[in-house]
Write an enzyme that holds these catalytic residues in place. Structure first.
Site, PDB file in Angstrom:
ATOM      1  N   LYS A 124      14.227 168.404  83.281  1.00 30.44           N
ATOM      2  CA  LYS A 124      14.742 167.673  84.455  1.00 30.44           C
ATOM      3  C   LYS A 124      13.698 167.670  85.581  1.00 30.44           C
ATOM      4  O   LYS A 124      13.425 166.651  86.201  1.00 30.44           O
ATOM      5  CB  LYS A 124      16.050 168.348  84.884  1.00 30.44           C
ATOM      6  CG  LYS A 124      16.765 167.796  86.083  1.00 30.44           C
ATOM      7  CD  LYS A 124      16.527 168.556  87.374  1.00 30.44           C
ATOM      8  CE  LYS A 124      16.935 170.000  87.409  1.00 30.44           C
ATOM      9  NZ  LYS A 124      16.615 170.691  88.653  1.00 30.44           N
ATOM     10  N   LYS A 158       7.431 172.273  95.158  1.00 32.22           N
ATOM     11  CA  LYS A 158       8.067 172.772  93.930  1.00 32.22           C
ATOM     12  C   LYS A 158       7.645 171.914  92.730  1.00 32.22           C
ATOM     13  O   LYS A 158       7.410 172.437  91.627  1.00 32.22           O
ATOM     14  CB  LYS A 158       9.591 172.744  94.108  1.00 32.22           C
ATOM     15  CG  LYS A 158      10.390 173.063  92.872  1.00 32.22           C
ATOM     16  CD  LYS A 158      10.382 174.523  92.486  1.00 32.22           C
ATOM     17  CE  LYS A 158      11.061 174.696  91.131  1.00 32.22           C
ATOM     18  NZ  LYS A 158      11.418 176.030  90.796  1.00 32.22           N
ATOM     19  N   THR A 198      16.375 172.427  92.575  1.00 32.55           N
ATOM     20  CA  THR A 198      15.161 171.617  92.425  1.00 32.55           C
ATOM     21  C   THR A 198      15.591 170.173  92.212  1.00 32.55           C
ATOM     22  O   THR A 198      16.237 169.856  91.207  1.00 32.55           O
ATOM     23  CB  THR A 198      14.332 172.094  91.218  1.00 32.55           C
ATOM     24  OG1 THR A 198      14.033 173.472  91.407  1.00 32.55           O
ATOM     25  CG2 THR A 198      13.041 171.304  91.104  1.00 32.55           C
TER      26      THR A 198
END
Ligand code: NDP
Length: 292
Positions: free
Chosen positions: A238, A170, A95
């Site tokens: 993150k 995502k 990701t």
């Protein structure tokens, strides 16, 4: 001839994904920064533990990467680009930001190779079961060539648009995960402070309108103050930083993103490596008697 697939990044997600590629007869080799992990997979499966990223790249039609963050992906791509065969594909399941995916694609295109951003959702359970939801950004022809590799790891493969669109999808998912985590941890801490029988409560709630994957999978452990991985707080933070930057590019700030980042920052330092359900610690502590 079956695809020859290489794997980079044998972490909590990558190792079971690589095992599924091996089961499908597609895994040619693997490389991991900590070499012992690649050696262990080689001993288990008989595939090659590549001595370098370049050696892996030379041997593969598709290289699947699953590393931690943006800078890690770009480092790996730089080393792969120098050695990939013309037309070889890097399918990245990490990701990262959509802009990082586009940068990786440009670097690979300059070396005659192709790129798909293929971030995944479904947690370590989905990685083990081979049922991940894979959100793809890139060219349709490239996706069709890489499809057998993705099908070995995922239960759903959805092309969302050009390179970067998989990561945009995502990011959308990660904002939703933040909201679900907030909702489930806060509500269960409240239920606990009400003195409710928690296991019975979860069993009742999961059958109704508030039922969801996170409640069913993480509820039973969080009420015991156990937070097994799962998905690390540090990694979700993150991802939410990525969402924050993407929202800023659109001129806005998102309350769920901001609140969840703030709450994660208030967790004890060790929580960075715990499952995101560790947010329950903070929510229980909101109740004067600690909620438990
Ligand atoms: P882990 O921390 O378990 O594994 C990270 C992997 O990346 C390790 O193999 C690590 O190597 C490697 N790595 C990190 N930095 C570098 C680098 N600079 N160069 C080469 N290799 C590097 O993470 P996860 O497997 O949990 O997550 C991987 C990615 O998947 C992340 O982007 C995460 O956001 C995403 N993801 C995670 C999910 C989850 O539930 N865990 C769910 C969906 C997506 P080493 O062994 O040497 O440390």
């Amino acid at each position: 001839m079956p695809l020859r697939v290489g794997f980079v990044g044998l972490g909590a997600m990558g190792l079971p994904m690589a095992r599924n590629l091996h089961r499908a007869g597609l895994l040619a080799g693997a490389w991991n920064r900590t070499a012992a992990k690649a050696a262990a997979l080689a001993a288990e499966t008989g595939v090659t533990a590549a001595p370098s990223l370049a050696a892996l790249a030379r041997d593969c039609d598709v290289v699947v990467t699953c590393v931690s963050a943006d800078a890690d992906l770009l480092e790996v791509v730089a080393q792969l680009a120098a050695a990939l065969r013309p037309g070889a594909i890097v399918a990245d399941c990490s990701t990262v930001a959509a802009s990082t995916a586009r940068e990786a694609a440009q670097r690979l295109a300059a070396a005659g190779a192709e790129f798909l951003d293929c971030p995944v959702s479904g947690g370590t359970e989905g990685a083990v079961a081979g049922t991940l939801s894979i959100m793809v950004g890139g060219n349709e022809t490239t996706l069709e060539r890489a499809r057998p590799a993705l099908e070995a790891m995922g239960g759903s493969i959805a092309l969302m648009g050009p390179v970067g669109a998989g990561q945009a999808a995502k990011a959308t998912n990660q904002i939703m995960v933040a909201g679900i985590n907030q909702a489930v941890t806060e509500a269960l801490a409240f239920g606990q402070a009400q003195g409710l029988p928690m296991e019975r409560l979860i069993a009742a709630l999961e059958k109704g309108a508030a039922g969801n994957w996170f409640l069913s999978k993480r509820g039973p452990t969080m009420i015991r103050r156990e937070f097994p991985l799962g998905f690390k707080v540090g990694l979700h933070a993150k991802d939410l930083e990525i969402c924050r930057r993407m929202a800023e590019e659109l001129g806005t700030r998102l309350p769920l993103v901001e609140m969840t980042l703030l709450h994660y920052s208030r967790l004890p330092a060790q929580s960075a490596d715990e499952d995101i359900s560790a947010l329950f610690r903070l929510k229980s502590d909101m109740f004067p008697r600690g909620g438990d």
